[in-house]
Design a protein around this motif. Structure first.
Motif, mmCIF file in Angstrom:
data_model
loop_
_atom_site.group_PDB
_atom_site.id
_atom_site.type_symbol
_atom_site.label_atom_id
_atom_site.label_comp_id
_atom_site.label_asym_id
_atom_site.label_seq_id
_atom_site.Cartn_x
_atom_site.Cartn_y
_atom_site.Cartn_z
ATOM 1 N N SER A 16 -0.868 -6.913 -6.583
ATOM 2 C CA SER A 16 -1.870 -7.458 -5.666
ATOM 3 C C SER A 16 -1.273 -8.250 -4.507
ATOM 4 O O SER A 16 -1.970 -8.538 -3.538
ATOM 5 C CB SER A 16 -2.855 -8.337 -6.430
ATOM 6 O OG SER A 16 -2.167 -9.438 -7.002
ATOM 7 N N ALA A 17 -0.003 -8.601 -4.576
ATOM 8 C CA ALA A 17 0.619 -9.355 -3.484
ATOM 9 C C ALA A 17 0.846 -8.425 -2.298
ATOM 10 O O ALA A 17 1.692 -7.554 -2.339
ATOM 11 C CB ALA A 17 1.936 -9.968 -3.944
ATOM 12 N N ALA A 18 0.066 -8.596 -1.252
ATOM 13 C CA ALA A 18 0.143 -7.711 -0.089
ATOM 14 C C ALA A 18 0.489 -8.490 1.175
ATOM 15 O O ALA A 18 0.113 -8.097 2.270
ATOM 16 C CB ALA A 18 -1.171 -6.964 0.086
ATOM 17 N N GLY A 19 1.198 -9.582 1.034
ATOM 18 C CA GLY A 19 1.537 -10.419 2.178
ATOM 19 C C GLY A 19 2.344 -9.689 3.238
ATOM 20 O O GLY A 19 2.165 -9.913 4.433
ATOM 21 N N ALA A 20 3.232 -8.794 2.807
ATOM 22 C CA ALA A 20 4.053 -8.059 3.774
ATOM 23 C C ALA A 20 3.187 -7.159 4.641
ATOM 24 O O ALA A 20 3.446 -6.998 5.832
ATOM 25 C CB ALA A 20 5.117 -7.234 3.054
ATOM 26 N N ILE A 44 5.375 1.980 7.676
ATOM 27 C CA ILE A 44 6.516 2.256 6.809
ATOM 28 C C ILE A 44 6.569 1.093 5.834
ATOM 29 O O ILE A 44 6.582 -0.063 6.253
ATOM 30 C CB ILE A 44 7.829 2.322 7.617
ATOM 31 C CG1 ILE A 44 7.779 3.481 8.604
ATOM 32 C CG2 ILE A 44 9.026 2.432 6.680
ATOM 33 C CD1 ILE A 44 8.963 3.514 9.550
ATOM 34 N N VAL A 45 6.557 1.397 4.538
ATOM 35 C CA VAL A 45 6.575 0.338 3.540
ATOM 36 C C VAL A 45 7.774 0.501 2.616
ATOM 37 O O VAL A 45 8.260 1.599 2.391
ATOM 38 C CB VAL A 45 5.279 0.281 2.699
ATOM 39 C CG1 VAL A 45 4.074 -0.016 3.561
ATOM 40 C CG2 VAL A 45 5.070 1.556 1.924
ATOM 41 N N GLU A 46 8.218 -0.628 2.099
ATOM 42 C CA GLU A 46 9.276 -0.657 1.101
ATOM 43 C C GLU A 46 8.640 -1.146 -0.187
ATOM 44 O O GLU A 46 8.016 -2.205 -0.205
ATOM 45 C CB GLU A 46 10.366 -1.615 1.567
ATOM 46 C CG GLU A 46 11.508 -1.782 0.606
ATOM 47 C CD GLU A 46 12.517 -2.778 1.163
ATOM 48 O OE1 GLU A 46 13.407 -2.352 1.914
ATOM 49 O OE2 GLU A 46 12.374 -3.977 0.853
ATOM 50 N N ARG A 68 5.442 -3.646 -5.772
ATOM 51 C CA ARG A 68 4.954 -4.557 -4.736
ATOM 52 C C ARG A 68 5.484 -4.084 -3.393
ATOM 53 O O ARG A 68 6.617 -3.636 -3.287
ATOM 54 C CB ARG A 68 5.452 -5.978 -5.009
ATOM 55 C CG ARG A 68 4.954 -6.991 -3.979
ATOM 56 C CD ARG A 68 5.384 -8.392 -4.331
ATOM 57 N NE ARG A 68 4.778 -8.775 -5.603
ATOM 58 C CZ ARG A 68 5.237 -9.741 -6.383
ATOM 59 N NH1 ARG A 68 6.308 -10.426 -6.034
ATOM 60 N NH2 ARG A 68 4.642 -10.034 -7.513
ATOM 61 N N VAL A 69 4.651 -4.206 -2.370
ATOM 62 C CA VAL A 69 5.106 -3.925 -1.015
ATOM 63 C C VAL A 69 5.937 -5.130 -0.585
ATOM 64 O O VAL A 69 5.411 -6.218 -0.393
ATOM 65 C CB VAL A 69 3.924 -3.704 -0.042
ATOM 66 C CG1 VAL A 69 4.428 -3.516 1.370
ATOM 67 C CG2 VAL A 69 3.089 -2.511 -0.478
#
Length: 145
Positions: A16-20, A44-46, A68-69
């Motif tokens: 749920s951590a989507a801060g990035a 583009i996500v890591e 997590r992103v």
């Protein structure tokens, strides 16, 4: 580290951590995503694995991994969005040819190769460092005045 049998295919859950992601979106993009359901933003996500379950023999759970992103860059222009869409299609074609669409595996070995045309016109690390030095020099010069 847990070992899975060749038959085990873990379910992937997004943490749920989507801060990035949020940090990469402009104010206008956030509003558009809210106000226009179905709006598409290319990025583009890591992804980084953070936890797993169902790895012990006596566990009666299917294997699951949470990702997590951890880094995200969003296309800010129509040209960047089109380039990312093209790269996505190229990667999908590669996975079709490699036969990795329906199986767990390495997938394309060089997905970044599809982005070479996109990155060719973008600043290099050296150019970014030079820009930061210029900005810092400018701030110092303004402070001295």
């Amino acid at each position: 580290m847990p070992r899975l049998s060749p038959a085990d295919v873990p379910t992937v859950k997004l943490d749920s951590a989507a801060g990035a992601i949020e940090a990469s979106l402009t104010r206008e993009m956030r509003r558009a995503l809210f106000e226009k359901p179905g709006r598409v933003v290319f990025a583009i996500v890591e992804l980084t694995s953070k936890s797993y379950t169902g790895h012990a023999e006596q566990e009666d759970k299917d294997p699951e991994v949470k990702v997590r992103v951890t880094s995200c860059e969003v296309a800010l222009s129509d040209e960047d969005a089109a380039a990312l869409a093209d790269a996505k299609r190229a990667m999908w074609r590669g996975r079709q040819i490699d036969g990795t669409l329906d199986e767990v595996g390495e997938g394309p070995q060089r997905p970044d190769a599809a982005l070479l045309d996109v990155t060719a016109g973008k600043p290099t690390e050296g150019e970014l460092k030079a820009h930061r030095r210029r900005v810092e020099d400018q701030r110092r010069a303004e402070f001295v005045r």
